[in-house]
Design an enzyme around this catalytic site. Structure first.
Site, mmCIF file in Angstrom:
data_model
loop_
_atom_site.group_PDB
_atom_site.id
_atom_site.type_symbol
_atom_site.label_atom_id
_atom_site.label_comp_id
_atom_site.label_asym_id
_atom_site.label_seq_id
_atom_site.Cartn_x
_atom_site.Cartn_y
_atom_site.Cartn_z
ATOM 1 N N SER A 22 3.611 10.035 -2.706
ATOM 2 C CA SER A 22 4.336 8.882 -2.161
ATOM 3 C C SER A 22 4.391 7.672 -3.077
ATOM 4 O O SER A 22 4.993 6.658 -2.710
ATOM 5 C CB SER A 22 3.726 8.470 -0.821
ATOM 6 O OG SER A 22 4.082 9.384 0.186
ATOM 7 N N LYS A 25 7.772 6.171 -3.561
ATOM 8 C CA LYS A 25 8.427 5.148 -2.732
ATOM 9 C C LYS A 25 8.496 3.786 -3.417
ATOM 10 O O LYS A 25 9.217 2.904 -2.942
ATOM 11 C CB LYS A 25 7.720 5.055 -1.384
ATOM 12 C CG LYS A 25 7.825 6.342 -0.581
ATOM 13 C CD LYS A 25 7.131 6.241 0.763
ATOM 14 C CE LYS A 25 7.308 7.531 1.555
ATOM 15 N NZ LYS A 25 6.108 8.354 1.546
ATOM 16 N N SER A 82 3.587 4.383 4.567
ATOM 17 C CA SER A 82 4.197 5.370 3.675
ATOM 18 C C SER A 82 5.115 6.300 4.446
ATOM 19 O O SER A 82 5.013 7.525 4.351
ATOM 20 C CB SER A 82 3.107 6.174 2.945
ATOM 21 O OG SER A 82 3.620 6.782 1.781
ATOM 22 N N LYS A 204 0.631 1.118 -4.308
ATOM 23 C CA LYS A 204 1.057 2.240 -3.472
ATOM 24 C C LYS A 204 0.126 3.427 -3.624
ATOM 25 O O LYS A 204 -0.305 3.761 -4.730
ATOM 26 C CB LYS A 204 2.484 2.676 -3.854
ATOM 27 C CG LYS A 204 3.107 3.686 -2.909
ATOM 28 C CD LYS A 204 3.474 3.057 -1.590
ATOM 29 C CE LYS A 204 3.828 4.101 -0.545
ATOM 30 N NZ LYS A 204 2.646 4.825 -0.004
#
Length: 225
Positions: A22, A25, A82, A204
């Site tokens: 993720s 993202k 997420s 992140k």
């Protein structure tokens, strides 16, 4: 990497292309925010969740098919819990206004058009070891990035004040509306457990079986993976 200068301070296999989960993202958000940079009204546009977005497996923002939420709020649903579903909803919302993939010029599905924009931006930012196959980071052939590329991507994303503010937020609540305009409150918590540590303000996390546990973070004077 020194976040102020972009200088690589230390690394190990930092240019090896790997599954990135993720952390993908970061780019999903940056594509949206680049559009918002051209037209600030983009952040006030309303996204309606499709069944495809709602069915997306893995981590979720918890917004249901048919519910509506503003782009500026959905970015929190993308980056804090997420939300894989949020990534698809954003890609579907914006993809139609973006160019098609080079190898599929007749493509009309907004999802691959959005992914093509992610790859074009990766090339623009000079990320040679990065390739996107989707907007969320679930394992897919040809979907990878190097640690060095992710650090460079993070530096570019953190230049956007909206992105920097979102990824430093620990918890966010908002109201979504269904087709009958009935409201429902949702709350999103940031998966980044470093945020309570002084000096850390993003960026992140990501986890899949193929990628393992991934982290792009910014602490005092650094951006690391």
């Amino acid at each position: 990497m020194d976040a102020d200068t972009g200088e690589l301070v230390a690394g190990q296999d930092e240019d090896a292309p790997l599954d990135m989960a993720s952390t993908t993202k970061i780019m999903t958000a940056l594509v949206v925010l680049r559009l918002a940079g051209e037209d600030p009204g983009v952040l006030d546009e309303v996204v309606t969740f499709s069944p495809r977005a709602d069915r997306t497996v893995g981590s979720t923002s918890g917004v249901r098919a048919g519910e509506r939420v503003a782009v500026r709020e959905l970015l929190y649903g993308l980056l804090l819990p997420s939300g894989n579903d949020a990534s698809v909803a954003l890609a579907e919302h914006f993809g139609a206004r973006l160019g098609p993939p080079e190898d599929a010029p007749e493509e009309t599905d907004p999802l691959p058009r959005f992914v093509a924009a992610m790859n074009r931006l990766a090339a623009e930012l000079g990320l040679p070891d990065t390739r996107f196959a989707n907007p969320h980071g679930l394992t897919a052939p040809g979907h990878h990035a190097s640690a060095l590329d992710l650090a460079r991507l993070a530096i570019a994303a953190l230049e956007d004040e909206t992105f920097a503010s979102i990824v430093s937020t620990r918890r966010r609540g908002c109201t979504v509306y269904d087709a009958e305009d009935s409201p429902r409150n949702v709350a999103w918590s940031n998966t980044n457990r470093l945020l309570p540590t002084e000096g850390y303000d993003g960026v992140k996390t990501g986890t899949t079986s193929a990628a393992g546990a991934c982290l792009v973070s910014r602490g005092p004077g650094e951006t690391t993976r």
